[in-house]
Write a protein that holds these residues in place. Structure first.
Motif, PDB file in Angstrom:
ATOM      1  N   GLU A 516       0.842  -1.187   0.000  1.00  0.00           N
ATOM      2  CA  GLU A 516       0.000   0.000   0.000  1.00  0.00           C
ATOM      3  C   GLU A 516       0.887   1.250   0.000  1.00  0.00           C
ATOM      4  OE1 GLU A 516      -3.575  -0.379   2.700  1.00  0.00           O
ATOM      5  OE2 GLU A 516      -2.298  -1.979   3.526  1.00  0.00           O
ATOM      6  N   GLU A 517       0.382   2.300  -0.625  1.00  0.00           N
ATOM      7  CA  GLU A 517       1.164   3.526  -0.750  1.00  0.00           C
ATOM      8  C   GLU A 517       0.388   4.717  -0.205  1.00  0.00           C
ATOM      9  OE1 GLU A 517       2.755   4.166  -4.676  1.00  0.00           O
ATOM     10  OE2 GLU A 517       2.794   2.015  -5.128  1.00  0.00           O
ATOM     11  N   THR A 518       1.120   5.654   0.354  1.00  0.00           N
ATOM     12  CA  THR A 518       0.531   6.914   0.797  1.00  0.00           C
ATOM     13  C   THR A 518       1.632   7.972   0.785  1.00  0.00           C
ATOM     14  OG1 THR A 518      -0.854   7.956   2.487  1.00  0.00           O
ATOM     15  CG2 THR A 518       0.967   6.589   3.273  1.00  0.00           C
ATOM     16  N   THR A 519       1.263   9.205   1.094  1.00  0.00           N
ATOM     17  CA  THR A 519       2.231  10.310   1.082  1.00  0.00           C
ATOM     18  C   THR A 519       2.031  11.175   2.324  1.00  0.00           C
ATOM     19  OG1 THR A 519       2.164  10.346  -1.346  1.00  0.00           O
ATOM     20  CG2 THR A 519       3.114  12.263  -0.249  1.00  0.00           C
ATOM     21  N   LEU A 520       3.137  11.510   2.966  1.00  0.00           N
ATOM     22  CA  LEU A 520       3.066  12.403   4.119  1.00  0.00           C
ATOM     23  C   LEU A 520       2.857  13.844   3.641  1.00  0.00           C
ATOM     24  CD1 LEU A 520       5.926  10.968   6.388  1.00  0.00           C
ATOM     25  CD2 LEU A 520       3.526  10.268   6.239  1.00  0.00           C
ATOM     26  N   SER A 521       2.531  14.716   4.570  1.00  0.00           N
ATOM     27  CA  SER A 521       2.164  16.086   4.198  1.00  0.00           C
ATOM     28  C   SER A 521       3.302  16.863   3.553  1.00  0.00           C
ATOM     29  CB  SER A 521       1.646  16.857   5.425  1.00  0.00           C
ATOM     30  OG  SER A 521       2.626  16.861   6.443  1.00  0.00           O
ATOM     31  N   GLY A 523       5.397  15.449   1.425  1.00  0.00           N
ATOM     32  CA  GLY A 523       5.720  14.793   0.162  1.00  0.00           C
ATOM     33  C   GLY A 523       6.478  13.489   0.253  1.00  0.00           C
ATOM     34  N   ILE A 524       6.867  13.082   1.440  1.00  0.00           N
ATOM     35  CA  ILE A 524       7.592  11.813   1.568  1.00  0.00           C
ATOM     36  C   ILE A 524       6.637  10.654   1.286  1.00  0.00           C
ATOM     37  CG2 ILE A 524       8.851  10.271   3.121  1.00  0.00           C
ATOM     38  CD1 ILE A 524       9.867  12.681   4.619  1.00  0.00           C
ATOM     39  N   LYS A 525       7.022   9.786   0.365  1.00  0.00           N
ATOM     40  CA  LYS A 525       6.194   8.632   0.045  1.00  0.00           C
ATOM     41  C   LYS A 525       6.420   7.509   1.047  1.00  0.00           C
ATOM     42  CE  LYS A 525       5.762   9.468  -4.915  1.00  0.00           C
ATOM     43  NZ  LYS A 525       4.323   9.771  -4.800  1.00  0.00           N
ATOM     44  N   VAL A 526       5.334   6.820   1.370  1.00  0.00           N
ATOM     45  CA  VAL A 526       5.374   5.709   2.314  1.00  0.00           C
ATOM     46  C   VAL A 526       4.838   4.467   1.611  1.00  0.00           C
ATOM     47  CG1 VAL A 526       4.524   4.793   4.508  1.00  0.00           C
ATOM     48  CG2 VAL A 526       5.064   7.235   4.291  1.00  0.00           C
ATOM     49  N   PHE A 527       5.560   3.367   1.759  1.00  0.00           N
ATOM     50  CA  PHE A 527       5.166   2.093   1.166  1.00  0.00           C
ATOM     51  C   PHE A 527       5.065   1.066   2.284  1.00  0.00           C
ATOM     52  CE2 PHE A 527       7.846   4.501  -1.757  1.00  0.00           C
ATOM     53  CZ  PHE A 527       6.955   4.723  -2.799  1.00  0.00           C
ATOM     54  N   PHE A 528       3.919   0.405   2.384  1.00  0.00           N
ATOM     55  CA  PHE A 528       3.645  -0.474   3.522  1.00  0.00           C
ATOM     56  C   PHE A 528       3.185  -1.849   3.072  1.00  0.00           C
ATOM     57  CE2 PHE A 528       0.364  -2.387   6.218  1.00  0.00           C
ATOM     58  CZ  PHE A 528       1.120  -2.671   7.355  1.00  0.00           C
ATOM     59  N   ALA A 529       3.704  -2.894   3.753  1.00  0.00           N
ATOM     60  CA  ALA A 529       3.246  -4.270   3.547  1.00  0.00           C
ATOM     61  C   ALA A 529       3.043  -4.919   4.913  1.00  0.00           C
ATOM     62  CB  ALA A 529       4.263  -5.063   2.736  1.00  0.00           C
ATOM     63  N   ARG A 530       1.935  -5.586   5.085  1.00  0.00           N
ATOM     64  CA  ARG A 530       1.620  -6.203   6.378  1.00  0.00           C
ATOM     65  C   ARG A 530       2.210  -7.607   6.453  1.00  0.00           C
ATOM     66  NH1 ARG A 530      -1.284  -6.148  10.921  1.00  0.00           N
ATOM     67  NH2 ARG A 530      -2.383  -8.038  11.596  1.00  0.00           N
ATOM     68  N   SER A 709      -0.711  -1.703  10.528  1.00  0.00           N
ATOM     69  CA  SER A 709      -1.521  -1.418   9.349  1.00  0.00           C
ATOM     70  C   SER A 709      -1.155  -0.034   8.852  1.00  0.00           C
ATOM     71  CB  SER A 709      -3.016  -1.461   9.696  1.00  0.00           C
ATOM     72  OG  SER A 709      -3.336  -0.406  10.602  1.00  0.00           O
ATOM     73  N   LEU A 710      -1.488   0.242   7.612  1.00  0.00           N
ATOM     74  CA  LEU A 710      -1.202   1.577   7.082  1.00  0.00           C
ATOM     75  C   LEU A 710      -1.999   2.626   7.848  1.00  0.00           C
ATOM     76  CD1 LEU A 710       0.328   3.209   4.978  1.00  0.00           C
ATOM     77  CD2 LEU A 710      -1.601   2.907   3.415  1.00  0.00           C
ATOM     78  N   LYS A 711      -3.213   2.285   8.242  1.00  0.00           N
ATOM     79  CA  LYS A 711      -4.035   3.217   9.015  1.00  0.00           C
ATOM     80  C   LYS A 711      -3.380   3.555  10.342  1.00  0.00           C
ATOM     81  CE  LYS A 711      -8.675   3.716  10.994  1.00  0.00           C
ATOM     82  NZ  LYS A 711     -10.004   3.065  11.196  1.00  0.00           N
ATOM     83  N   GLU A 712      -2.738   2.569  10.953  1.00  0.00           N
ATOM     84  CA  GLU A 712      -2.087   2.798  12.238  1.00  0.00           C
ATOM     85  C   GLU A 712      -0.748   3.496  12.080  1.00  0.00           C
ATOM     86  OE1 GLU A 712      -0.936   0.212  16.219  1.00  0.00           O
ATOM     87  OE2 GLU A 712      -0.683  -0.735  14.263  1.00  0.00           O
ATOM     88  N   ILE A 713       0.033   3.098  11.090  1.00  0.00           N
ATOM     89  CA  ILE A 713       1.412   3.580  10.997  1.00  0.00           C
ATOM     90  C   ILE A 713       1.499   4.971  10.378  1.00  0.00           C
ATOM     91  CG2 ILE A 713       1.980   2.607   8.732  1.00  0.00           C
ATOM     92  CD1 ILE A 713       4.280   2.594  11.813  1.00  0.00           C
TER      93      ILE A 713
END
Length: 959
Positions: A516-521, A523-530, A709-713
């Motif tokens: 899963e991917e998201t971006t911090l405010s 601009g840092i990209k975050v990539f997550f795998a459970r 989880s991405l929601k938590e982290i």
């Protein structure tokens, strides 16, 4: 926990102890961590005495198959040293119903984490296989237990004598490589089973006969002297009929006589001085203490961890950071059954007073023995090591997974749950108990070894492979055919047809976790795998920096900056950093590779937030204290000197700059340490500016794998990194548009007198980048030299016996990737070995291309091992970072099976022929020039002598 945490505990430490930061005071208690360590399992025993342990872990369609025999070098009589280890090698040369190399079979069933090892108390063999290949693995292990004798030949024995002799030479050729012989020979008296080293002597190995090996098998390899562990996608109900099927008909072997060896004590202090090609003087202190089952061993493990194992250890605090008289220290305990080894060592600062350091070391040790550790030190040892144990539970097999924990307990103390008792001892240890153990065992006479820079004595060499048959042998039947009188089997066992290898029943698909991917405010990209198999989380904050970001006149700055980040922040001293991560059971580190600088965290789930606080502080707020910088500089200069005293270090420092040119981002030593003259000029402002420019939010990406989880982290990461505003602009992109030198086919010879071996490193920069599709090229290289079964390894190791192992590799890189061939070979076969490599590469690209059998084996093996490749979170994290670096989608791993199946022999041949030109390979040889130069001259290539003084930045610029 003791068994895993010995040699790995040689870490640098911190300054005088100070109060632990407030945010670490609420760390989860050690007792809570212990609760997370659990390996439920079932046990049964066959009528022939084979003990079987089964642990169920359904996280992946794989099973670890690990078999441990109660035989090691302690069982070797005088004149037969090295036989246990030599026989371990022979066990991989084929059995009666599985002829040929053992790795031929493990390759085609997709085995991962496979090897065999020998030490003082045991020999073990292990592999992790797809669930559908479990029966294949059981067939193989049972066949070499019960059907080996007729497959052991004089030719195989002579070959493996050569291989093992070269393994010994390779180890002896390393700096400090001869110290262990002095330790074992002095601390353990003649007649003690630990008096000699496991590798043995060249004389004894050379004299080994075929009868010796066969009798060794008969005496030690019965099922009643073995423990089989199955861990993974299986349970006891499923395992028992399969184990009975393949092992049940093997007759009980001889009973191995128990070894009686009390803990020895020196009569008086012993002092030994040695000379070696080392960068600085090293001082050792050694004692023999009780074996691993004794509670005192656990106490002494704690004592050594607090003294010189933890990052915050006393020796680091005083000698490394405060007094700065040494550049490295360590203290640890190596546990064995009949006595453990306490090792304390200190590397004197170059130019320092070794006598003064030795005296100070003894003063610190005497005071420590007198007063003992503090309660907080004991707690930090417990928390940090239990966290490591939790992390290790994710792996079912290999060198340190759950199968290992169960097998060691069962073999060494007759209790497969011994790992749990060790942890409970660790968690409940008291300072007074630790002190009492030290006062009992470390006040006895000590072995003092000092290794000083200088020339070694001439290496004593013998001819290898001279074993011969000395008589006849009558062997008992190890297989009971139907109706045979076998008192060890109480019920008839059905005859098993071993004439046909049980192939894997199907190919399990890889289920790589969704990224899963998201971006911090900011601009840092975050990539997550459970991954939730164990309650841990791994975080990697990756920056587009690495050694390639080093300016040509500041080579080594990325490494220096990475080290400095752990040496203090604006709010925490280096001691506070170390003590905080130990209390939290966290592991924070910063390191650089060729293309990236990565700040990493491994945290236990209960302490994730606090651990992230520490990681963020290390990344964003370094102090770069001048006094710490000067100390780190001396350490890095000493490291450079050490690399120039080690064959592989010399080679990887010298060759890559010649291939790429000094101006290219990849044109420095591939160790990343830089050059003496460049490291000497780096000042605090340089390091701070490098950090501000390269460890910059715009160059950062965050990768997370674990039990969250991405929601938590994401909110946790946003809080610590999302509002990060740098003080400087990012550094410009690396300049890869630098012309490369014209490749030259020549030999560079570096003289290293009295070397037991030569180190050959050959290289070529390819017309390819890491982001190119290199699957065909890498598969072709796997056949040529990238696998144990590769052509060059089978030739130089398994056929000729001239090397312990050779390989070729297509290294990963963001820009132009290199091709290397690496071959440590015996001195008298250096020239012929280079010729073999030249001829093999020409043949591969010419008259002997990839065969249909090689292609099938490569495809099948790589597809089957995919689930095992990604068993651990660390492997998932590494794959995610590699995919990002090489501009691949995150489902790349799941596409590999189909991509492998689509490979063709023509495609592999074309990839190798186009990319790897044998006529452009540059060769570098590190060895005894007087002995190897005449051999190399026979090859007809130009030879250039290279001196150690030439290994500088200035000389590389001049090329």
């Amino acid at each position: 926990m003791i068994r895993k945490l010995t040699l790995a505990l040689m870490m640098s430490g911190s300054v005088l102890a100070v109060q632990t930061p407030a945010f670490a005071q609420s760390a989860a208690p050690v007792s809570k961590l212990v609760e997370a360590v659990n390996i439920p399992h079932e046990k049964f025993t066959l009528d022939n005495g084979l003990t079987v342990l089964v642990h169920e872990d359904r996280k992946a369609p794989i099973v670890a198959v690990s078999i441990w025999y109660g035989v090691g070098s302690k069982n070797e009589p005088k004149g037969k040293t090295g036989y246990a280890h030599l026989f371990e090698h022979i066990m991989f040369n084929g059995s009666e119903n599985a002829p040929g190399d053992y790795f031929e079979y493990t390759k085609k069933i997709g085995a991962t984490d496979l090897n065999g090892t020998t030490w003082l108390d045991r020999t073990n063999y292990f592999q992790t296989v797809p669930t559908t290949a479990l029966e294949s693995a059981l067939f193989l292990e049972s066949d070499r237990m019960g059907f080996l004798l007729n497959a052991v030949t004089k030719e195989k024995l002579d070959n493996q004598i050569g291989v093992v002799s070269n393994e010994k030479r390779q180890g002896d050729n390393q700096p400090f490589g001869l110290v262990s012989y002095k330790q074992s020979g002095t601390l353990f008296p003649v007649g003690h089973p630990y008096h000699h080293s496991t590798i043995g002597s060249l004389e004894d190995l050379s004299a080994a006969s075929l009868d010796d090996m066969k009798n060794w098998f008969i005496d030690h390899y019965g099922p009643n002297n073995a423990i089989l562990v199955l861990a993974g996608d299986i349970n006891a109900a499923q395992a028992k009929p399969l184990v009975e099927k393949w092992f049940g008909s093997i007759k009980r072997g001889k009973d191995v006589a128990p070894v009686n060896a009390p803990v020895p004590t020196l009569e008086k202090d012993v002092k030994i001085v040695m000379k070696d090609k080392v960068p600085t003087t090293r001082i050792y202190r050694n004692w023999v203490v009780p074996g691993l089952a004794d509670p005192d061993a656990n106490s002494l493990f704690i004592a050594m961890s607090a003294l010189g194992g933890l990052s915050s250890s006393r020796l680091d605090n005083i000698l490394v950071r405060q007094e700065q008289s040494v550049v490295g220290v360590s203290a640890y305990l190596i546990p064995f059954v009949h006595g453990s080894l306490v090792n304390i060592q200190a590397d004197v600062k170059p130019g320092g007073d070794a006598d003064a350091v030795a005296k100070r070391l003894d003063e610190i040790l005497a005071d420590y023995i007198k007063t003992g550790p503090t309660a907080e030190e004991v707690q930090r040892v417990a928390a940090s090591n239990i966290a490591q144990q939790i992390d290790g539970l994710e792996q079912v097999g290999g060198f340190g997974g759950k199968a290992v924990a169960l097998a060691e307990g069962e073999l060494y103390v007759g209790d497969s749950s011994f790992y749990k008792k060790e942890l409970e001892r660790l968690a409940s240890a008291k300072p007074e108990t630790v002190k009492a153990a030290m006062q009992k065992w470390l006040t006895r006479p000590v072995l003092e070894i000092r290794v000083e820079p200088g020339e070694r004595e001439a290496y004593k060499e013998v001819a290898a492979g001279s074993g011969s048959r000395t008589g006849t042998l009558t062997a008992p039947a190890f297989y009971a055919p139907p109706g045979a009188d076998d008192v060890s089997v109480s019920a008839p066992v059905a005859f098993q047809d071993r004439s046909k290898f049980p192939e894997p029943t199907s190919t399990p698909a890889l289920d790589f976790p969704t990224v899963e991917e998201t971006t911090l405010s900011n601009g840092i990209k975050v990539f997550f795998a459970r991954r939730a198999a164990v309650p841990t989380v791994r975080v990697a904050v990756s920056f587009n920096a690495g050694y390639a970001a080093d300016p040509a006149d500041k080579r080594g700055i990325a490494s220096m900056m990475s080290t400095m980040l752990m040496e203090g922040t604006t709010s925490l001293t280096s001691t506070q950093i170390a003590e905080t991560e130990e209390k939290l059971g966290a592991d924070v580190s910063v390191g650089s590779t060729l293309d990236r600088t990565v700040a990493s965290l491994r945290a236990v789930k209960p302490n994730l937030g606090l651990s992230l606080d520490l990681l963020a502080d290390v990344i964003k707020n370094p102090a770069f204290a001048t006094n710490e910088l000067e100390r780190v500089r001396v350490q890095q200069l000493t490291r450079i000197k050490a690399e120039n005293n080690q064959p592989q270090g010399i080679a990887v420092r010298r060759l890559p700059p010649l291939l790429y040119g000094a101006a290219h981002p990849y044109g420095g030593p591939q160790t990343g340490s830089g050059y003496v003259e460049t490291v000497a000029t780096i000042n605090r402002a340089d390091v701070a500016n490098f950090h501000q420019s390269w460890m910059h939010p715009s160059k950062a990406e965050i990768f997370v794998v674990g039990d969250t989880s991405l929601k938590e982290i994401k909110p946790m990461l946003e809080q610590r990194f999302g509002k990060w505003k740098p003080a400087a602009a990012p550094a410009p992109a690396k300049n890869f548009a630098v012309a490369l030198p014209t490749p030259e086919s020549k030999i560079l010879l570096i003289d290293r007198p009295n070397s037991p071996q030569s180190l050959v490193l050959a290289g070529l920069v390819l017309d390819a980048k890491g982001s190119d599709d290199l699957l065909s090229l890498r598969a072709a290289n796997e056949i040529f030299g990238g696998d144990f079964l590769s052509r060059i390894n089978m030739d130089l190791r398994e056929t000729k016996g001239w090397s312990y192992g050779v390989r070729s590799q297509i290294n990963g890189a963001e820009d132009r990737v290199p091709f290397y061939m690496f071959a440590p070979v015996q001195t008298n076969q250096t020239g012929p070995s280079v010729k073999v490599l030249i001829d093999q590469l020409k043949d591969f690209n010419g008259a002997k291309p990839v065969t249909a059998a090689e292609l099938e084996k490569t495809i099948k093996g790589n597809v089957l091992k995919l689930p095992g490749n990604y068993e651990q979170s660390s492997a998932v994290l590494g794959q995610m970072q590699a995919d990002r670096l090489n501009q691949r989608p995150f489902n790349y791993a799941e596409t590999l099976a189909d991509r492998y199946k689509a490979l063709t022999a023509q495609g592999l041949n074309d990839a190798m022929r186009v990319k790897v030109d044998p006529s452009k390979i540059t060769w570098l040889v590190v060895g005894d020039a007087a002995k190897v130069k005449p051999q190399l001259e026979a090859l007809g290539l130009p030879i250039e002598m290279v001196t150690e003084a030439a290994n500088t930045n200035a000389s590389n610029n001049a090329k």
